[in-house]
Design a protein around this motif. Structure first.
Motif, PDB file in Angstrom:
ATOM      1  N   PHE A  87       0.838  -1.195   0.000  1.00 17.35           N
ATOM      2  CA  PHE A  87       0.000   0.000   0.000  1.00 17.35           C
ATOM      3  C   PHE A  87       0.878   1.252   0.000  1.00 17.35           C
ATOM      4  O   PHE A  87       0.637   2.195  -0.771  1.00 17.35           O
ATOM      5  CB  PHE A  87      -0.917  -0.012   1.229  1.00 17.35           C
ATOM      6  N   GLN A  88       1.906   1.256   0.824  1.00 18.76           N
ATOM      7  CA  GLN A  88       2.822   2.398   0.867  1.00 18.76           C
ATOM      8  C   GLN A  88       3.553   2.565  -0.458  1.00 18.76           C
ATOM      9  O   GLN A  88       3.723   3.687  -0.936  1.00 18.76           O
ATOM     10  CB  GLN A  88       3.840   2.224   1.993  1.00 18.76           C
ATOM     11  N   LEU A  93       4.306   5.600  -5.538  1.00 18.91           N
ATOM     12  CA  LEU A  93       4.271   5.632  -7.008  1.00 18.91           C
ATOM     13  C   LEU A  93       3.252   6.653  -7.508  1.00 18.91           C
ATOM     14  O   LEU A  93       3.529   7.417  -8.429  1.00 18.91           O
ATOM     15  CB  LEU A  93       3.950   4.249  -7.564  1.00 18.91           C
ATOM     16  N   ARG A  94       2.067   6.650  -6.910  1.00 19.62           N
ATOM     17  CA  ARG A  94       1.034   7.612  -7.329  1.00 19.62           C
ATOM     18  C   ARG A  94       1.484   9.042  -7.063  1.00 19.62           C
ATOM     19  O   ARG A  94       1.239   9.933  -7.871  1.00 19.62           O
ATOM     20  CB  ARG A  94      -0.291   7.315  -6.628  1.00 19.62           C
ATOM     21  N   GLY A  96       4.559  10.123  -7.040  1.00 20.29           N
ATOM     22  CA  GLY A  96       5.567  10.446  -8.059  1.00 20.29           C
ATOM     23  C   GLY A  96       4.927  10.792  -9.392  1.00 20.29           C
ATOM     24  O   GLY A  96       5.335  11.753 -10.063  1.00 20.29           O
ATOM     25  N   LYS A  97       3.912  10.014  -9.792  1.00 20.49           N
ATOM     26  CA  LYS A  97       3.218  10.295 -11.055  1.00 20.49           C
ATOM     27  C   LYS A  97       2.496  11.640 -10.993  1.00 20.49           C
ATOM     28  O   LYS A  97       2.507  12.404 -11.958  1.00 20.49           O
ATOM     29  CB  LYS A  97       2.214   9.180 -11.368  1.00 20.49           C
ATOM     30  N   THR A  98       1.889  11.926  -9.852  1.00 24.94           N
ATOM     31  CA  THR A  98       1.189  13.196  -9.684  1.00 24.94           C
ATOM     32  C   THR A  98       2.169  14.367  -9.778  1.00 24.94           C
ATOM     33  O   THR A  98       1.880  15.375 -10.427  1.00 24.94           O
ATOM     34  CB  THR A  98       0.449  13.228  -8.332  1.00 24.94           C
ATOM     35  N   GLN A  99       3.328  14.232  -9.151  1.00 36.28           N
ATOM     36  CA  GLN A  99       4.331  15.296  -9.219  1.00 36.28           C
ATOM     37  C   GLN A  99       4.837  15.483 -10.645  1.00 36.28           C
ATOM     38  O   GLN A  99       5.051  16.611 -11.090  1.00 36.28           O
ATOM     39  CB  GLN A  99       5.496  14.990  -8.277  1.00 36.28           C
ATOM     40  N   THR A 100       5.017  14.384 -11.375  1.00 32.36           N
ATOM     41  CA  THR A 100       5.467  14.479 -12.762  1.00 32.36           C
ATOM     42  C   THR A 100       4.421  15.206 -13.605  1.00 32.36           C
ATOM     43  O   THR A 100       4.758  16.094 -14.395  1.00 32.36           O
ATOM     44  CB  THR A 100       5.737  13.073 -13.335  1.00 32.36           C
ATOM     45  N   LYS A 101       3.158  14.848 -13.436  1.00 31.99           N
ATOM     46  CA  LYS A 101       2.081  15.528 -14.172  1.00 31.99           C
ATOM     47  C   LYS A 101       2.029  17.009 -13.808  1.00 31.99           C
ATOM     48  O   LYS A 101       1.829  17.855 -14.682  1.00 31.99           O
ATOM     49  CB  LYS A 101       0.728  14.877 -13.862  1.00 31.99           C
ATOM     50  N   LEU A 102       2.218  17.300 -12.539  1.00 33.97           N
ATOM     51  CA  LEU A 102       2.187  18.691 -12.095  1.00 33.97           C
ATOM     52  C   LEU A 102       3.328  19.491 -12.719  1.00 33.97           C
ATOM     53  O   LEU A 102       3.117  20.624 -13.178  1.00 33.97           O
ATOM     54  CB  LEU A 102       2.279  18.748 -10.566  1.00 33.97           C
ATOM     55  N   ARG A 103       4.521  18.903 -12.782  1.00 30.17           N
ATOM     56  CA  ARG A 103       5.651  19.597 -13.413  1.00 30.17           C
ATOM     57  C   ARG A 103       5.392  19.834 -14.895  1.00 30.17           C
ATOM     58  O   ARG A 103       5.682  20.908 -15.422  1.00 30.17           O
ATOM     59  CB  ARG A 103       6.938  18.775 -13.224  1.00 30.17           C
TER      60      ARG A 103
END
Length: 168
Positions: A87-88, A93-94, A96-103
């Motif tokens: 779960f952690q 991972l989620r 990291g993906k969110t930060q990548t999309k935000l950048r």
């Protein structure tokens, strides 16, 4: 129950938390193997010299009962720890993906903002030129309507020359 069993339960937890799932599973195997070895030693009398006699800790049934409890508790604990660990990992991972999309979104927004500023500057320049032309045409129309003859009209048009609208 004794503190040895608690020690055997804690080792897999520590291994999962500090190292990872594989090491936790390996430590579970080591803990359970250790418990089974002690059960066999207790039944064969191999632990008799090192244990306190008045506790009657060499009874095989006690060791088997403790072993089953340890196996069940360890299995449940390891399963829960693995689920929590996964779960952690999923959350990380989620994130990291969110930060990548935000950048990416931020970079796109900055690019569009720069493009918009260029378009605004270009349009402002066009409007300024259009206003200059409109002002010049207004002055020309005014000179045409107020002049009585061609000489007066040319004199008024020449007076515009200093302002840049009708330079020859």
């Amino acid at each position: 129950g004794s503190s040895g069993r608690i020690y055997l339960l804690v080792l897999p937890i520590v291994a999962i938390v500090l190292i990872g799932v594989r090491s936790g599973i390996a430590m579970t195997g080591i803990s359970l193997t250790t418990m089974i070895v002690f059960i066999i030693l207790a039944q064969n009398g191999g632990l008799e010299p090192s244990l306190i006699a008045d506790r009657k800790s060499l009874v095989g049934g006690d060791w088997i009962g403790e072993g089953i409890n340890t196996i069940v508790l360890t299995s449940i604990m390891i399963a829960l720890m693995i689920l929590f660990y996964r779960f952690q990992e999923g959350l990380i991972l989620r994130e990291g993906k969110t930060q990548t999309k935000l950048r990416r979104t931020q970079a796109l927004l900055e690019k569009q903002n720069a493009t918009l500023e260029q378009k605004i500057k270009a349009r402002t320049s066009e409007l300024e030129n259009s206003n200059k032309i409109q002002t010049a045409l207004f002055k020309l129309a005014d000179a045409t309507s107020t002049s009585k003859d061609i000489q007066e009209f040319l004199k008024q048009v020449r007076s515009f020359g200093g302002q840049g609208e009708f330079d020859e």
